[in-house]
Design a protein around this motif. Structure first.
Motif, PDB file in Angstrom:
ATOM      1  N   PHE A 155       0.824  -1.175   0.070  1.00 40.48           N
ATOM      2  CA  PHE A 155      -0.093  -0.087   0.044  1.00 40.48           C
ATOM      3  C   PHE A 155       0.868   1.285   0.176  1.00 40.48           C
ATOM      4  CE2 PHE A 155      -2.394  -3.233   2.391  1.00 40.48           C
ATOM      5  CZ  PHE A 155      -3.409  -3.357   1.467  1.00 40.48           C
ATOM      6  N   GLN A 159      -3.548   6.360  -0.827  1.00 43.65           N
ATOM      7  CA  GLN A 159      -4.702   5.297  -1.551  1.00 43.65           C
ATOM      8  C   GLN A 159      -5.775   4.944  -0.509  1.00 43.65           C
ATOM      9  OE1 GLN A 159      -2.014   1.913  -2.086  1.00 43.65           O
ATOM     10  NE2 GLN A 159      -1.385   2.684  -4.047  1.00 43.65           N
ATOM     11  N   VAL A 176      -8.494   6.649   3.913  1.00 49.18           N
ATOM     12  CA  VAL A 176      -7.293   6.911   2.901  1.00 49.18           C
ATOM     13  C   VAL A 176      -6.160   6.811   3.839  1.00 49.18           C
ATOM     14  CG1 VAL A 176      -6.401   8.657   1.639  1.00 49.18           C
ATOM     15  CG2 VAL A 176      -9.078   8.451   1.643  1.00 49.18           C
ATOM     16  N   ARG A 205      -7.577  -2.904  -1.521  1.00 53.58           N
ATOM     17  CA  ARG A 205      -7.518  -1.746  -2.351  1.00 53.58           C
ATOM     18  C   ARG A 205      -8.105  -2.255  -3.698  1.00 53.58           C
ATOM     19  NH1 ARG A 205      -1.812  -0.945  -3.352  1.00 53.58           N
ATOM     20  NH2 ARG A 205      -1.879  -2.529  -5.313  1.00 53.58           N
ATOM     21  N   SER A 231      -9.294   7.506 -11.933  1.00 55.08           N
ATOM     22  CA  SER A 231      -8.247   7.147 -10.822  1.00 55.08           C
ATOM     23  C   SER A 231      -7.911   8.542 -10.179  1.00 55.08           C
ATOM     24  CB  SER A 231      -7.057   6.565 -11.156  1.00 55.08           C
ATOM     25  OG  SER A 231      -6.095   7.319 -11.711  1.00 55.08           O
ATOM     26  N   ASP A 235      -1.856   8.574  -9.601  1.00 54.93           N
ATOM     27  CA  ASP A 235      -1.997   7.283  -8.939  1.00 54.93           C
ATOM     28  C   ASP A 235      -2.920   6.353  -9.494  1.00 54.93           C
ATOM     29  OD1 ASP A 235      -1.656   5.042  -7.755  1.00 54.93           O
ATOM     30  OD2 ASP A 235      -2.012   5.959  -5.618  1.00 54.93           O
ATOM     31  N   LEU A 237      -3.446   3.508  -9.319  1.00 55.59           N
ATOM     32  CA  LEU A 237      -3.929   2.273  -8.385  1.00 55.59           C
ATOM     33  C   LEU A 237      -4.953   2.956  -7.473  1.00 55.59           C
ATOM     34  CD1 LEU A 237      -0.383   0.651  -7.399  1.00 55.59           C
ATOM     35  CD2 LEU A 237      -1.879   0.444  -9.478  1.00 55.59           C
ATOM     36  N   THR A 238      -5.086   4.066  -7.343  1.00 53.59           N
ATOM     37  CA  THR A 238      -6.174   4.743  -6.266  1.00 53.59           C
ATOM     38  C   THR A 238      -7.771   4.981  -6.888  1.00 53.59           C
ATOM     39  OG1 THR A 238      -4.380   5.443  -4.883  1.00 53.59           O
ATOM     40  CG2 THR A 238      -6.342   6.405  -4.611  1.00 53.59           C
ATOM     41  N   ASN A 241     -11.475   7.197  -3.872  1.00 53.79           N
ATOM     42  CA  ASN A 241     -10.845   8.371  -2.802  1.00 53.79           C
ATOM     43  C   ASN A 241     -11.592   9.802  -3.034  1.00 53.79           C
ATOM     44  OD1 ASN A 241      -9.522  10.395  -1.529  1.00 53.79           O
ATOM     45  ND2 ASN A 241      -7.273   9.437  -2.305  1.00 53.79           N
ATOM     46  N   SER A 249      -9.974  10.961  -6.842  1.00 61.88           N
ATOM     47  CA  SER A 249     -10.620  10.042  -7.983  1.00 61.88           C
ATOM     48  C   SER A 249     -11.974  10.679  -8.128  1.00 61.88           C
ATOM     49  CB  SER A 249     -10.610   8.548  -7.531  1.00 61.88           C
ATOM     50  OG  SER A 249     -11.288   8.207  -6.234  1.00 61.88           O
TER      51      SER A 249
END
Length: 512
Positions: A155, A159, A176, A205, A231, A235, A237-238, A241, A249
C-alpha cells in the motif's frame, strides 16, 4: 412517300489525360482515376501512383497478443509472458489486452496488472491483506498488522482502502491511508475504535473491472457498467478516494442504454463512446467535472482500438464506417466503401497516415490506409493486425499471422508485389466512340516489372503489355485496346514503379 435524308457522320480524335490518381471506390459512382481494388499501393507520391515501402521484422514471438510503446521501448504480451524491451517482467492470463500508461506505470487489463518501468516492479493493481484477530491491533487512527510482510510494499500513502470483516463494526469502512510503515497503516484521527479484535480483518485496495481504458491528465480513466471512473491524479492504483481534493478519484453514472465501447483522451477532454452515443467529460478536477451527452455515431463494439488522434482529429470505426471527429458531429469518411461492412477494427498512425486493419463481411482481413493530407483511401493487403504502437513517426504492428512485430513503411530491399484495378473508364462524351491508343508514363526501378491487362465491355481480362527493366528508366508505353465502349484497366507488378500519367486517345463519331 417521304424520304428521310441520310445523316452524315464526322469523326474526331479526343484525348483524356489522367495526372492525379485517386483512391478506392467500392460499388458504383467511381470517377476518373479511382480504383475498384488495390494491393500494396501508397499515396506517398501523390498525384502519381506508387507502391508502399517495405516492412521490417523487428521482434519474433510465439503467441503475441498485445503490443504497447512507452518511450523508446516496447511492451509485448507473448502468450502469458509480459516482455518489456525484450525481457520478461511478469505473467498474465492469455488473451487480448487493453493497455495504457500513467506516469511510470504500464497498466494491463482485464488482468489488472501493472509494470512500473522506473521501479522495475510487476504487480497487481488491486491488493488485499487478511489477518487473523491475533495479528491485528487497533488504534484510534492506526491499524497494525503483524506477520504479513512489509505493508509499505503493498500500500501507499494517499490510497483508499476498504476494511471489512472486523468484529468491531465501527472499524469496517473505507479510509484513506495517510502514512504506511512496515506493519502499520495510519489514517485520519479518530477513524477507528481502539478495541480488541475478535475476527479476521481484510484490507483491500479495489480496482473497478474496466471494459475500456485510457490516460488523460495523469489519471487512469475507464468505464464499467454505466459508470465512468477516473483514478486519483498521479496514482492509477487509487480509486474510491473522495475527500474533496483536486487530486481525488472520480466516478459518475450515465443514463444512456448500451455498453461502453471505447474511451480516449482528446485535447483537454475525455471521450466515452457507446455505439450510438458520446459522453464527453469536461473539467480539470473532480469538483469541476461535467459529463455532456450526445447522440452521434459512436465506436463500434469490438473496435475500441481503432481510435487514433492525428493533428487534433480523432479517427475511429463506427458501425457505418470510419469517422473523423473534431469536436462537433463526426464525419463519415468511407462513403466510397459503398455497402461493404467491416468490424473488429484496429487503428494506428505514423503521424500522417491512418492505418486500420478490419475484418470484412466474409471474415477476411484488410489493412487500409488513409492519407489524411489527401483524403485518399488505399488497401495494402490482408494483414490482420492485433495492435499498433507508435514511437514518434515509427509505427509498429503486431501481425496475427505469425505473432511478430514489424516496423511499417520502411526503406528496405523488399520487392513488393502490387496491383491497381482501375474503376471502369466510360468517357462522358456524346456520340459513338472507339479507343485507338493508351499511353502510360511510368518510372521503373532496377529489376522491376509491370504488366497491363484490359477487360473490354465487361469481358475477361487479357494481357496488353509487359515491361521490365534492368536499370531505372522512364517509359512512355503505348497500348492498343481495340474497339470498345468501356474498358477496365489492371496494372500489376513487382518492385518499384511510379505511374506518372495515363493518356487515353479515342475517336468520337457524331451526327453532322
Amino acid at each position: 412517300m417521304s424520304f428521310v435524308p441520310m445523316m452524315k457522320y464526322s469523326a474526331r480524335t479526343a484525348t483524356q489525360q489522367m495526372v492525379a490518381f485517386g483512391g478506392l471506390r467500392y460499388g458504383r459512382g467511381g470517377s476518373d482515376g479511382e480504383f475498384s481494388q488495390t494491393l500494396n499501393l501508397s499515396a506517398r507520391r501523390y498525384p502519381a501512383l506508387s507502391q508502399r515501402r517495405g516492412r521490417e521484422l523487428e521482434e519474433t514471438h510465439k503467441a503475441a497478443a498485445a503490443l504497447f510503446a512507452k518511450g523508446e521501448k516496447l511492451l509485448v504480451v507473448d502468450g502469458t509472458s509480459v516482455l518489456y524491451d525484450g525481457e520478461t517482467v511478469g505473467q498474465v492470463e492469455a488473451g487480448e489486452k487493453m493497455i495504457c500508461s500513467v506516469n511510470s506505470k504500464i497498466l494491463i487489463f482485464p488482468d489488472k496488472k501493472y509494470y512500473d518501468t522506473e521501479a522495475d516492479k510487476f504487480a497487481d493493481m488491486a491488493a488485499e491483506v487478511s489477518a487473523a484477530a491475533s495479528a491485528v491491533t487497533w488504534g484510534t487512527n492506526t491499524l497494525k498488522i503483524t506477520g504479513k510482510g512489509d505493508l509499505s510494499e503493498i500500500f501507499a500513502a494517499g490510497q483508499a482502502v476498504e476494511i471489512s470483516g472486523s468484529g468491531v463494526p465501527d472499524n469496517n469502512k473505507s479510509v484513506v491511508i495517510r502514512e504506511v510503515s512496515t506493519d502499520t497503516l495510519t489514517v485520519s484521527a479518530n477513524a477507528f475504535s481502539a478495541r480488541s479484535e475478535t475476527q479476521t480483518v481484510k484490507v483491500e485496495r479495489k480496482i473497478p473491472d474496466l471494459v475500456c481504458v485510457c490516460e488523460s491528465a495523469n489519471r487512469l480513466w475507464g468505464a464499467e457498467g454505466k459508470t465512468i471512473w477516473a483514478s486519483a491524479q498521479g496514482d492509477p492504483l487509487t480509486f474510491y478516494n473522495y475527500e474533496g481534493l483536486a487530486t481525488d478519484s472520480f466516478a459518475v453514472a450515465v443514463g444512456t442504454d448500451g455498453d461502453f465501447t471505447g474511451c480516449i483522451g482528446y485535447s483537454s477532454n475525455v471521450l466515452f463512446f457507446k455505439e450510438n452515443a458520446l459522453h464527453k467529460v469536461l473539467g480539470t478536477m473532480p469538483s469541476e467535472y461535467r459529463v455532456y451527452d450526445y447522440t452521434v455515431p459512436g465506436v463500434q463494439r469490438g473496435s475500441q482500438k481503432s481510435m487514433e488522434v492525428i493533428n487534433e482529429v480523432l479517427y475511429y470505426k463506427g458501425v457505418a464506417g470510419i469517422y473523423a471527429y473534431t469536436g462537433a458531429a463526426p464525419t463519415l469518411l468511407t462513403e466510397a466503401f459503398g455497402e461493404r461492412t467491416f468490424n473488429n477494427a484496429r487503428g494506428g498512425s505514423d503521424g500522417v497516415n491512418y492505418y486500420v486493419s478490419m475484418q470484412d463481411e466474409d471474415g477476411g482481413w484488410n489493412l487500409f490506409v488513409l492519407d489524411t493530407a489527401t483524403g485518399i483511401w488505399l488497401r495494402e493487403d490482408d494483414a490482420h493486425i492485433i495492435d499498433f504502437a507508435r514511437q514518434n513517426t515509427a509505427l509498429h504492428a503486431l501481425d496475427a499471422a505469425d505473432g511478430n512485430v514489424y516496423l511499417l513503411d520502411r526503406e528496405t530491399d523488399q520487392a513488393v508485389s502490387w496491383e491497381a484495378l482501375f474503376y471502369p473508364f466510360d468517357e462522358t462524351v456524346y456520340g459513338k466512340r472507339g479507343y485507338s491508343r493508351l499511353w502510360i508514363k511510368m518510372e521503373l526501378s532496377p529489376g522491376a516489372w509491370v504488366k497491363a491487362e484490359m477487360a473490354q465491355d465487361g469481358g475477361p481480362f487479357r494481357q496488353i503489355g509487359l515491361w521490365s527493366n534492368a536499370r531505372r528508366e522512364t517509359i512512355f508505353a503505348p497500348l492498343r485496346p481495340g474497339r470498345c465502349d468501356t474498358f477496365q484497366l489492371k496494372l500489376s507488378g513487382r518492385g518499384g514503379c511510379v505511374v506518372k500519367s495515363l493518356v487515353r486517345e479515342f475517336i468520337v463519331k457524331s451526327p453532322k
